[in-house]
Motif scaffolding. Sequence first.
Motif: not given
Length: 244
Positions: A36-39, A111-115, A178-189, A191-199
């Motif tokens: 949803e955030r990527a879209w 930043e919606k739902r990124l927390a 636990g690691l398989a769930v955490a790694i994509p969540a951290v990576a996506a968060n 990436y989105f935080q970087r997009l926010i800073r750029s915006t």
Amino acid sequence: MNLIEWLQRIMVGFGAAWVMWLMIGLSVISVAIIVERAWFFWSLRDDVVVLARDLRGALLDSIEAAHERMARSPSAEAAVVSAGLVEAQRGPKAAEEAMAGALALQRMKLEKRLAYLGTLGNNAPFIGLFGTVIGVVGAFDALGKAADKPLAEAASAAMAPQQVMSSIAEALVATAVGLAVAIPAVAANNYFQRLIRSTIANTDALTRVLLAHLHGEKESALEGAVKKAAKKGEDEVESSEEDR
């Protein structure tokens, strides 16, 4: 029965499977938020360089032309600048305050739902570790039961190592999940935080373009008023000299 034995029976009775099911459920929610955030960020994309160039050109024409150009852009940067253009007639300070408020609203949307992603990325390994602890407790429980059996039941006690290995495997699977769930969540968060800073950086650049134009107009108006007043004074002096 003391508290430790009671907790041990609960852990061994339920096992670590429920922890893994919980992690899978949290992972499904995480993937849904990432998609949803990527879209959402994809729908806001625009060429900021072209947008800034068009804004400068439109401001030379009129505030209305600049507002129309910003309205055609889907970006968050254009939405902030549009808020400033609405208040541009009231001066640079009013436009600056309007854009500051609009930027705060846009940041909340970005930043919606990124927390959730940040929280899941930080805590998923600990949830997996909890499943690991449950599996290790089950393994030691199996060893304890095998040690308590009499020698006559040695044949049946031979099954204890199999139960121990099964519990250890369950513990390792919980850690892996636990690691398989955490790694994509951290990576996506991240990436989105970087997009926010750029915006936000792009928004700051566009708002400065508008404020520079408004300050320039204000200074030009002041210079014009000073020149007009000086001209009027000169005319009055000349008129008084002619009367003499």
